[in-house]
Enzyme design. Structure first.
Site, PDB file in Angstrom:
ATOM      1  CG  HIS A 271      -0.206  -0.036   2.525  1.00 41.55           C
ATOM      2  ND1 HIS A 271       0.546  -1.112   2.919  1.00 41.55           N
ATOM      3  CD2 HIS A 271      -0.102   0.862   3.531  1.00 41.55           C
ATOM      4  CE1 HIS A 271       1.076  -0.880   4.107  1.00 41.55           C
ATOM      5  NE2 HIS A 271       0.699   0.316   4.501  1.00 41.55           N
ATOM      6  CB  CYS A 272       3.690   2.371   1.531  1.00 42.71           C
ATOM      7  SG  CYS A 272       2.581   2.702   2.911  1.00 42.71           S
ATOM      8  CB  ILE A 273       7.137   0.555  -1.666  1.00 48.50           C
ATOM      9  CG1 ILE A 273       7.518   0.405  -0.192  1.00 48.50           C
ATOM     10  CG2 ILE A 273       8.408   0.780  -2.480  1.00 48.50           C
ATOM     11  CD1 ILE A 273       8.398  -0.780   0.088  1.00 48.50           C
TER      12      ILE A 273
END
Length: 438
Positions: A271-273
């Site tokens: 969900h981030c990188i």
């Protein structure tokens, strides 16, 4: 107002509301519940509400026993899709998705819609905190005007802050309760209240403004994205030279200073990188700055699924076989090992590309029995059971996610060739001339 809120925190009379009961919101709720707080969860997914109300978990590392305890026995955890109940809580923590649109631009619709819902019920004494990853300026430039349009003023009638989540699903060493938490607020009195709240459940790192906290989160994940892009590019180069990138990294990491190992793969997931660097790149254009380095890293990482497909086609061609009508087994569809989370998983792109090339695709993942529908894909696939598959049934197997509980010797036996994107077979001591690395 400040003193009353702090007193409520200390007496455990303050009610914490959490919007978004997914991989960030539910672990956060667990920490507040463990420390004696009452938590009211909000989500637009009625399926999640029903499961929580029945004491059932839909996230692997959040056990059902925990939910049953606080929902059924203690009675301090409830979930609802009725956002009018925001009036009943003291703290409102937003933990909703911040994806990219099809043009890789930030999609803040979940954050802004949640903020508008809060504005409908905002009252004096409310504390609002955003935890979703976003670009610097979101809290003060996007959320604050919506909340102050109610006629209430930040720092006087309500408090507003930003505290980026640092969840790492499946990490057995670090969970919500022992990961230091960066906190910030628009006003000093708001920061004092948030400091008191979050310090009840975790060690806190106060910073001077929401923009600093927002940039901190972006830095953490951009750092990883860029370093992964580096080793992904090196993988392609060294493959041409017939050099094993994984062996190179293992040798390099013996240097006791100035080097931290990052590993190549079939693309970025989670969900981030895969997302955060593009949020910063988009925001930077507002200041006439073009983020060449960051965007190049994103470009390299986004090409990795295509590189995997090229490897599959090359391996099949050596056997004088086309990818068209080939039976291909994808091993692992979660975005990282040993989790049940497919968010932004590179496996989804790999499967999509294989299907578009004409292959017949199935998958095996002990953590994902049924492929969930996502914003981009709806494959309608179910995980196959390896023992039920005949030896050499598949024309090729592609290891995308290296779960620890997969029998890789069995994987090798089920396919004529295996394309390993994670060096999983070598790490497990499995050797064969059927193995290709990608």
């Amino acid at each position: 107002m400040k003193d009353e809120l702090i007193a409520g925190i200390e007496a455990r009379e303050a009610v914490v509301g959490i919007i978004g009961l997914g991989y960030v919101g539910l672990p956060l709720a667990r920490e507040f519940l463990k420390k004696g707080f009452t938590v009211l969860g909000f989500d637009v997914d009625d399926g999640k509400i029903v499961k929580i109300s029945n004491g059932e978990s839909y996230i692997k590392h959040i056990g059902a026993d925990f939910l049953k305890k606080y929902v059924k026995e203690v009675g301090t955890f409830k979930a609802t899709s009725d956002f009018s109940k925001l009036k009943e809580v003291d703290f409102i923590v937003i933990c909703v998705p911040t994806p990219l649109d099809e043009h890789y631009n930030p999609d803040l619709s979940y954050v802004l819609n949640s903020t508008r819902d809060i504005a409908k019920y905002l009252h004096k004494g409310h504390v609002v905190v955003l935890e979703s990853t976003t670009y610097p300026g979101t809290t003060e430039e996007e959320m604050l005007p919506i909340l102050e349009d109610t006629g209430l003023k930040v720092g006087e009638d309500f408090y507003l802050g930003y505290s980026p989540e640092r969840e790492d699903p499946g990490n057995k060493e670090f969970a919500t309760g022992n990961i230091p938490k960066v906190i910030s607020a628009v006003t000093d009195n708001g920061l004092e209240v948030l400091n008191r709240l979050y310090s009840q459940i975790v060690s806190v790192v106060p910073v001077s403004s929401p923009k600093v906290a927002e940039a901190c989160k972006i830095l953490e994940n951009t750092y990883r994205a860029i370093n992964i892009a580096l080793v992904n590019e090196l993988k392609v180069i060294l493959d041409r030279m017939d050099i094993d990138i994984w062996e190179v990294i293992e040798a390099a990491k013996t240097k006791p200073f100035g080097f931290q190992p990052f590993y190549p793969g079939p693309g970025l997931g989670g969900h981030c990188i895969p997302i955060d660097p593009f949020y910063l790149a988009w925001k930077a254009k507002e200041y006439d700055v073009h983020t060449h380095f960051i965007e190049l890293a994103g470009e390299i990482n986004n090409t990795m699924p295509y590189y995997v497909i090229e490897k599959v086609m090359k391996a099949l061609n050596v056997r004088k076989q086309s990818i068209v009508d080939a039976d291909i087994l994808v091993i692992g569809v979660a975005y990282k090992p040993d989790v049940d989370d497919t968010r932004e998983s590179p496996a989804l792109k790999v499967i999509d590309l294989l299907i578009k090339e004409g292959a017949r695709v199935t998958y095996h993942d002990p953590h994902i029995p049924i492929m969930p529908k996502t914003r981009k894909y709806d494959f309608k696939l179910q995980s196959v059971q390896l023992p039920q598959i005949a030896d050499d049934y598949y024309d090729a197997a592609v290891i995308v996610t290296d779960h620890s509980d997969i029998d890789y010797q069995e994987v090798l036996s089920k396919a004529k060739i295996v394309i390993d994107t994670r060096n999983a077979l070598k790490q497990k001591g499995v050797k064969s001339d059927k193995i290709w690395k990608a």
